[in-house]
Design an enzyme around this catalytic site. Structure first.
Site, PDB file in Angstrom:
ATOM      1  CD  GLU A 397     -13.095  10.079  47.974  1.00 14.63           C
ATOM      2  OE1 GLU A 397     -11.907   9.740  48.131  1.00 14.63           O
ATOM      3  OE2 GLU A 397     -13.770  10.669  48.863  1.00 14.63           O
ATOM      4  CD  GLN A 419      -4.848   8.653  46.968  1.00 15.15           C
ATOM      5  OE1 GLN A 419      -5.033   8.494  48.173  1.00 15.15           O
ATOM      6  NE2 GLN A 419      -4.272   9.738  46.461  1.00 15.15           N
ATOM      7  CG  PHE A 420      -6.470   2.889  47.292  1.00 11.52           C
ATOM      8  CD1 PHE A 420      -5.658   1.797  47.022  1.00 11.52           C
ATOM      9  CD2 PHE A 420      -5.889   4.039  47.793  1.00 11.52           C
ATOM     10  CE1 PHE A 420      -4.297   1.844  47.262  1.00 11.52           C
ATOM     11  CE2 PHE A 420      -4.525   4.101  48.028  1.00 11.52           C
ATOM     12  CZ  PHE A 420      -3.724   3.007  47.759  1.00 11.52           C
ATOM     13  CB  ALA A 421     -11.667   0.276  43.821  1.00 13.88           C
ATOM     14  CG  ASP A 422     -10.639  -0.351  48.945  1.00 17.42           C
ATOM     15  OD1 ASP A 422     -10.771  -1.391  49.588  1.00 17.42           O
ATOM     16  OD2 ASP A 422      -9.828  -0.229  48.010  1.00 17.42           O
ATOM     17  CG  HIS A 464      -5.819   0.995  51.159  1.00 14.76           C
ATOM     18  ND1 HIS A 464      -6.058   1.096  52.505  1.00 14.76           N
ATOM     19  CD2 HIS A 464      -5.520   2.258  50.733  1.00 14.76           C
ATOM     20  CE1 HIS A 464      -5.901   2.354  52.890  1.00 14.76           C
ATOM     21  NE2 HIS A 464      -5.578   3.079  51.827  1.00 14.76           N
TER      22      HIS A 464
END
Length: 658
Positions: A397, A419-422, A464
């Protein structure tokens, strides 16, 4: 030290000498100024000048270079005026950052130099993005980025090289191995024999050279740059050198064994090259003396002018305004024709419209190409727009956000999908320290949108399902939006892409396929920074956003006896203070609802602002309804109890009874 002039005539050799000598003499002047107390800090590159000068001479004038704070020779070789450089170092208004940052923490499009931030490694990913833009435009250009041996321990180093390798980007990654990361010797930094050997692990070419030999540096970088312009690919170059001064002057050099100074002192790049030219009758002793005297006099003159340059004046409005690049985009109204679309399809529609309008827009993210993304939002985009603009990325990222900024610097737009905000935590530094601060520091836009599939409701657990918008609403320089309806999801995304500033775009996963609504056809904007009043009432005002909007709508539908004004913030930075204030005045009671945890959630800022600015209109305490101050559990029973929705009825009743 052995020099090979490889056909260079006397004029070329003399020119290289002057380029090499000039930063050394500036450095010597800076050390005098330090002793005099006229400057407070300096990062010396004495002993390493051949790397900066030689490599810069090897690059074309319109090719980007990303140097470090010990690379004065890059700036001088690009003919940046010393007066302005000195003004930058002294925090003067005429410096490149108007006194907002120090040293070489700046960039300049005029000279195609992009300076580093203090975190060192992140600039390497910017080089990837810059080179990617050149590749997509079919420009035969190379990009040169510097790093030190200490920064090779950072994840950003590995991420950037891996991305460049996978994408065949024409980047020269240059390691200045000077033996020490501040005081930490190389044997405590890495356990391989040579850093250049790391190239093998990424499947790229690696070259090790004598970083103190100006001609070897120049010829090697010239050859590599010319090659990768025609055959794009990254190269790792390790330059062996030594830092003859402290990390910065205050740190000293007591931790360095004396024999290393004696050994490397014999390899001084300026002294050795000068002696070579004297021996070859390229220069005479008189010429050397004359060149040094002229340069020293000119340096002294420019330094004194810079000391008298104007100091910046504190102006809060100007400071705040300069956090963002001007947005010349005219608000585009939605069309009258509407089609019923799911929330997820509205996002796809927005991306599609933006890709059609902006030929320079690149989408990047894990699995977004042929697979279409984890949620299939970009399904079919590769066939329509090609793999150049719809790019699968390695799982890195930080490098991808950094590459997005590099694309922006070199004339492109970027949308980066988490892919996920996490998972954004792995790219956090690039967002809050590079994207957010770039325009404020040196006036360069950061035309990047980060898409953030967020939120709970699907039993996805602690990694997630987080609501992490408050991580970014605290950071000046970022715009943060959070659509609750399909129409806004499309319009906000298009507006975010058209905006030249970094926008964090939250999209709720639970709404993807559960929510349908009318979406205007074609290209339009939902205004960033403007809230929507969904209901008007008299008893209380509910201020919320995202999934909280639907919790509130559902609650009010089930309790028709409650008369409430419902405000959907839509944007969290900037947020619509005027609309919020009007809502407070209309009812006198305020409930702030959000999915995020209670402590330090965005509702805390709303509550504080309302208490400070609307106190006289309140008939009851401001109340917040938020999720439990724990991580998000996976079990549906536990998740339902965790979420703010479970507390909404009790909070409303408490507020109305006050």
């Amino acid at each position: 030290m052995q020099f090979d002039k490889k056909g260079k005539d006397h004029d070329q050799l003399k020119s290289i000498y002057k380029r090499l000598l000039y930063p050394r003499l500036i450095e010597e002047k800076m050390l005098i100024l330090l002793r005099q107390g006229r400057i407070g800090k300096w990062f010396s590159g004495i002993g390493q000048e051949a790397i900066a000068v030689g490599s810069t001479l090897a690059m074309q004038a319109d090719e980007y270079i990303l140097p470090m704070h010990r690379n004065l020779g890059v700036f001088t070789t690009r003919d940046m005026p010393l007066i302005r450089l000195m003004a930058q170092w002294q925090g003067k208004l005429s410096g490149f950052t108007k006194g907002r940052d120090r040293s070489f923490h700046f960039g300049t499009q005029e000279y195609k130099i992009i300076g580093m931030i203090s975190h060192l490694g992140p600039q390497m990913a910017l080089a990837d993005g810059i080179a990617l833009a050149d590749t997509l435009e079919n420009r035969n250009k190379a990009t040169l980025v510097f790093t030190g041996e200490g920064a090779t321990s950072e994840g950003d180093f590995h991420e950037a090289i891996n991305v460049a390798s996978v994408w065949n980007l024409p980047v020269i990654f240059l390691i200045e191995n000077n033996g020490y990361g501040l005081s930490t010797p190389i044997n405590e930094q890495f356990n391989c024999t040579d850093l250049v050997d790391r190239a093998k692990g990424y499947g790229i070419q690696g070259v090790q050279i004598d970083g103190n030999n100006i001609l070897e540096v120049f010829d090697t970088i010239s050859s590599l740059a010319e090659d990768i312009r025609q055959n794009p690919r990254p190269v790792l170059v390790e330059c062996l050198t030594f830092r003859m001064r402290g990390h910065e002057e205050a740190s000293g050099t007591k931790y360095v064994p004396q024999h290393l100074f004696e050994e490397w002192g014999k390899k001084d790049p300026v002294k050795n090259y000068e002696e070579y030219l004297l021996k070859e009758d390229v220069l005479t002793e008189e010429e050397v003396k004359q060149i040094r005297e002229e340069m020293t006099k000119g340096i002294a003159h420019d330094v004194e002018i810079a000391f008298n340059e104007t100091e910046p004046q504190a102006d809060d409005n100007a400071e705040i305004q300069d956090m963002f690049a001007p947005n010349p985009t005219v608000l585009i109204a939605p069309a009258l024709e509407h089609t019923e679309k799911r929330y997820i399809d509205a996002i796809t529609d927005g991306l599609n419209e933006a890709m059609l309008k902006h030929n320079n827009l690149v989408l990047m993210g894990q699995d977004i190409a042929e697979y279409g993304g984890a949620f299939k939002i970009t399904d079919g985009f590769v066939n329509k727009f090609g793999k150049g603009r719809v790019r699968n990325t390695p799982i890195c990222e930080s490098a991808i956000v950094g590459a997005g900024l590099g694309l922006s610097i070199n004339g492109y737009k970027a949308v980066v999908e988490m892919q996920f905000a996490d998972f954004v935590s792995c790219g956090f530094n690039q967002i809050v320290n590079n994207l957010a601060k770039t325009h404020y520091r040196w006036g360069e836009k950061a035309d990047v949108v980060v898409r953030m599939p967020t939120g709970a409701g699907t039993g996805a657990g602690p990694f997630h399902s987080q609501s992490n918008e408050a991580w970014f609403t605290k950071t000046p320089g970022l715009k943060v939006v959070y659509p609750a309806f399909p129409q806004d999801a499309k319009g906000l995304l298009i507006a975010a892409i058209d905006d030249p500033n970094p926008v964090i775009y939250f999209e709720h996963k639970y709404l993807y396929r559960s929510l349908t609504g009318p979406v205007p056809e074609g290209y339009y904007h939902t205004a960033i920074g403007k809230a929507h009043i969904l209901k008007e009432g008299t008893q209380l005002s509910i201020i919320t956003y995202g999934l909280g909007v639907h919790w509130a709508l559902d609650y009010l539908q089930k309790n028709p006896e409650i008369s409430a004004t419902l405000v959907d913030l839509v944007s969290l930075q900037p947020w619509d203070k005027e609309t919020v204030a009007e809502a407070v005045k209309s009812t006198g009671r305020v409930l702030i609802l959000h999915e995020d945890t209670l402590t330090n959630g965005f509702g805390a800022e709303l509550s504080a602002w309302i208490a400070e600015h609307c106190f006289e209109h309140l008939d009851a305490p401001i109340m917040r309804c938020a999720s439990l101050d724990t991580a998000i559990p996976m079990s549906k029973v536990l998740e339902d109890s965790f979420l703010a929705k479970s507390k909404l009825n009790d909070t409303v009743e408490k507020l109305l009874k006050y």
